[in-house]
Design a protein around this motif. Sequence first.
Motif: not given
Length: 100
Positions: A66-68, A70, A92, A95-96, A99
């Motif tokens: 998840t974004k956590e 990054l 990265e 995942i970005a 989001v």
Amino acid sequence: MSKQPVHSDDYSSLLELSEKETFAQELYRRMCLDVKENKARVIFEMKEVNRQVVMCVLDKIEKDGTKEFLSYLEAWKMLEVKKVAARIIEVENEIAGKVM
């Protein structure tokens, strides 16, 4: 139809693959805990880890992260060689993209 004999090398390769997958899963689990606790413990161990295992961990992060993750990935990227750092950038970006 004749069966090909299974060589002991085939078994050892399968065992090695299974051990790498198990180790990658354990590292991923510990990284999830690091992210949850806002720590960076595991990334300092990753230089000593087999490259295939590292890539497997990154695949798991890409799939489930998840974004956590990054900021964790950003810190890890600074410690890695070019090839691994390039893969971290891909993860990265993936995942970005989830989001947004």
